[in-house]
Design a protein around this motif. Structure first.
Motif: not given
Length: 836
Positions: A680, A684, A742, A773, A775, A823
């Protein structure tokens, strides 16, 4: 079977250790137990025996010294033999400090009052009346009671949880006293010379930050020093909970703490804000024999000898004199020990006053903290060595005690050289006798009486001694010193003979207790006249007073010196570097200036990354970044953490660079940004996330990546850790999250359910959580204990009148759906943070 394997090696080891080569089974043990058991009941012998809580030598020594009167000796010794009550301090820097105090006052004091019985002689829990704002507490319940009684068990769990969170600090009651007499303010530069494990350092940091506003930093700072690398790590762990950018941790011998001053003709001299590192306040809590901690460490009863104090006296004097040399004119220093021995206490203070003359005064603080029961310092005492009482240094020389130095005695004046002649040292000057050393002259008249029972003419009654039975505590000694002018440089033409009475002091070995850790220390000596090897020493620019030691003086802590912690010899250094060059797959040895094995301090100057961070989080230009960000990695292309330092720490770092890196810094600054390495994180726009430690400082300057949550959604985040966007109750919060980029973001609790400004206003009561944060979901990664603590505090603060925290249902009525592993961010990515 060939006798191969572990069993054969173990047998050989047993033979080598001289162990009995017999196989023992349960039956043999029972038979042996029946023979050895005094009761003869056939039970197995108990190998563990409780510590003996008596020592005849201890009793004889302190009865003679008159620490307490003969009429109260029984109360004194009985109190020493009882376990020490547990004490803890509410950290005033905690956002929930007043809530915790209220819980103790309104809930635990009342509920635990019924558990107090005459049998256990407990006082329950109570606040220490002498500590400001009722932030220090004491519990007399034993550990066994805390574990077995359900009501007490709940209190025990409360203490463990709050201590782990950082809201309270477990600390001996008398250990909290020394920082209170320093009168620290936010603009002061403070040096804690022997800082580990860090409880007093934490107090000093609280005092520095007490007057600071949200989003601002104090103009002062604290340097916490310790001689041992491993104890420095303990110190760092303890102070990390403070989340401060105004702290630097160093690793030096306290008596040799370096003078950091700018070199002459430095090219950037005009840019430096300071040219010499001096301190407004110095805490000199020196290593000592530790007999004031007998109630906490009963094993000292068996180990205690008078040599423990005699062997550490000169080291304590060295450290104290070095602290005064580093103190600014007009500054204060507190000298303290956890010992009752006057050789470590009044003797050191009196020698300081003799050496410094009118440059230093002993401050009378008898009117401060009036509810703290204390006793004045002694003006007369004796020294005991190898079973002989010595009333003066003359007696020491007569009895062949070359390791006993004049500074151990109340007058500190009488000195006998090897020829048998008397010498007096008055104000640093040697007064020769009239017989030219031909024959020993016995003192007569008044002088003879003084030698029998010396009495100091100095105002030592201004010192304070805390004894256990006055307020059911441990024992402590404290003296407050005020530096009135620069210290004198003591010089004299002295022959080598004058040092010979001290030369055998190195043979004295003892064990010293440093915060319950035993340290093997050899007797150390400081020449009273500031000479080395019989030659006068010229003054240097890095200190106000000459403090030297004989060439034979060893390292103050050789058993704890780690390899690579000090500069190596050239030959050794080259060998280490060559190994690092050959081992390409291993991490190379870090170098911080002349210090090997310590991570360097490097200014972070990557403009592209800084611009990206500022734009992503919308950080205002008013937040100072220039030369405030540092890393501990010399390879700037692989920076994982970025630290932030205050202006005061920045000035010290720059001065240290200009001085040739005299300070060996093991920890510095506040962790502000961390590189996110998960899947993740790589997707970003900003690969650096805000660290939880740095969030309170940075939040008032952020304009992006912030969302306000209602109490219900905030509670759900703490309960479930990860929530998909459709599951949030408040539509406005859900829409705000959708607008965020993101990556790292901050969720602010909207406690009043009012329209939240953009960006929200921040004050000391603002509660935030750092989040990530993804997706399809929002994740917070905090420990279970952090979540539980914050939830409890929110229930107390917000209550249940409006039902804001009682609704456990989500928007769609379903349970929270766990997000995929891709995630989830790493476990340390986002943690709980509060402002204030």
């Amino acid at each position: 079977m060939g006798g191969r394997g572990r069993s054969r090696r173990t047998q050989r080891k047993h033979f080598r250790d001289g162990r009995e080569n017999v196989w023992k089974n349960e039956k043999n043990e029972e038979e042996n137990g029946a023979k050895n058991n005094e009761n003869g009941n056939g039970n197995r012998p108990v190998h563990w025996q409780p510590f003996a809580i008596e020592n005849a030598a201890f009793d004889a020594y302190y009865k003679e010294q008159g620490i307490v009167g003969s009429e109260e000796w029984d109360s004194f010794i009985q109190c020493l033999r009882k376990p020490l009550p547990a004490a803890f301090r509410i950290n005033s820097s905690s956002q929930f400090s007043t809530d915790i105090r209220s819980q103790l006052e309104d809930e635990f004091m009342k509920s635990l009052q019924g558990e107090v019985t005459d049998e256990n002689d407990a006082e329950g829990i109570k606040s220490l009346p002498w500590y400001p704002d009722n932030f220090a507490w004491q519990s007399s319940f034993s550990r066994m009671q805390l574990r077995k009684n359900k009501n007490l068990e709940r209190f025990h769990e409360f203490l463990k949880q709050e201590n782990e969170i950082g809201n309270i600090t477990r600390q001996e009651a008398v250990s909290m006293v020394p920082p209170l007499f320093l009168d620290v303010h936010q603009n002061h530069f403070v040096l804690d010379m022997c800082a580990a494990p860090g409880s007093k350092t934490f107090q000093l940091l609280e005092m520095i930050h007490q007057e600071s506003e949200v989003g601002s930093l104090p103009t002062g700072m604290v340097i916490a020093n310790d001689v041992d690398v491993q104890r420095c790590n303990l110190l760092i762990h303890q102070t990390k909970r403070m989340c401060t950018a105004n702290l630097a941790v160093t690793n030096h011998e306290a008596q040799h703490f370096p003078s950091c001053h700018m070199k002459k003709n430095h090219e950037n001299a005009a840019e430096l804000s300071m040219t010499e590192l001096l301190f407004d306040r110095v805490l000199c809590d020196v290593p000592c024999s530790g007999d004031g901690t007998l109630r906490k460490a009963p094993d000292i009863w068996k180990k205690w000898t008078v040599g423990m104090a005699n062997g550490v006296h000169c080291l304590q004097l060295q450290i104290a004199m070095r602290g005064l040399a580093l103190l600014k004119t007009g500054g204060k220093m507190v000298y303290s020990t956890c010992s009752m021995n006057p050789v470590e206490n009044e003797a050191v203070v009196s020698e300081i006053l003799r050496r410094c003359g009118e440059s230093v005064e002993l401050v009378d603080v008898s009117t401060e903290l009036p509810q703290l029961l204390r006793r004045p310092g002694l003006k007369s005492w004796k020294v005991r060595d190898k079973g002989v009482w010595l009333a003066s240094h003359k007696d020491a020389c007569k009895n062949g005690r070359p390791g006993i130095v004049p500074s151990m005695f109340p007058s500190g004046q009488v000195h006998i050289d090897t020829s048998g002649s008397y010498r007096k040292i008055i104000d640093g000057e040697v007064c020769e006798d009239d017989n030219n050393g031909d024959d020993e002259v016995e003192p007569t008249g008044d002088e003879a009486n003084v030698l029998v029972n010396e009495v100091s003419s100095l105002p030592l009654e201004r010192c304070m001694r805390i004894v256990p039975h006055d307020q059911n505590t441990g024992a402590f000694f404290i003296a407050v010193l005020h530096k009135l002018s620069p210290l004198p440089v003591l010089q004299t033409k002295s022959s080598k003979q004058s040092q010979e009475p001290h030369s055998d002091n190195n043979d004295t070995k003892t064990k010293v207790v440093v915060d319950d850790v035993e340290v093997d220390t050899k007797g150390m000596d400081v020449d009273v006249l500031g000479t080395k090897n019989g030659e006068s020493v010229e003054p240097t620019a890095d200190a106000d007073v000459i403090i030297t030691e004989t060439d034979e003086v060893p390292d103050s802590n050789p058993s704890k010196r780690l390899k690579g912690s000090e500069p190596e010899q050239d030959k050794t250094t080259n060998k280490v570097l060559s190994r690092a060059e050959k081992a390409n797959d291993k991490r190379k040895l870090q170098v911080q200036g002349k210090w090997y094995g310590v991570d360097p301090i490097v200014y972070f100057k990557d403009d592209a990354i800084l611009t990206n961070i500022k734009d992503f989080y919308g950080i205002r230009e008013s937040f100072p970044f220039e030369r405030h960000l540092i890393t501990r990695n010399s390879d700037t292309n692989h920076v994982k953490r970025i630290y932030y330092v205050s202006q005061s720490v920045k000035n010290v770092v720059e001065l240290n660079f200009a001085a040739g890196e005299q300070l060996k810094i093991t920890s510095i600054g506040l962790k502000m940004f961390e590189r996110q390495t998960s899947k993740e994180g790589t997707s970003s726009p900003c690969v650096f996330r805000i660290s939880s430690e740095g969030l309170p400082l940075l939040l008032p300057y952020m304009t992006k990546q912030i969302a306000c949550a209602t109490p219900v959604d905030f509670k759900h985040l703490l309960q479930y850790k990860s929530i998909k966007f459709p599951d949030f109750v408040d539509d406005g919060f859900r829409e705000k999250l959708a607008a965020l980029s993101l990556g790292c973001c901050v969720v602010v609790l909207n406690k009043d359910n009012e329209v939240c400004s953009d960006p929200p206003k921040v004050d000391k009561s603002t509660i935030t959580i750092g989040c990530w944060k993804g997706r399809a979901s929002l994740s917070v990664m905090v420990t279970a204990i952090d979540c539980q603590e914050l939830l409890e505090r929110l229930l107390v603060r917000l209550g249940t009148e409006k039902g804001s925290l009682t609704d456990d249902k989500l928007a769609n009525g379903d349970e929270v759906v766990k997000v995929d592993a891709e995630e989830n961010v790493d476990s340390e990515m986002v943690t709980l943070a509060t402002v204030g």
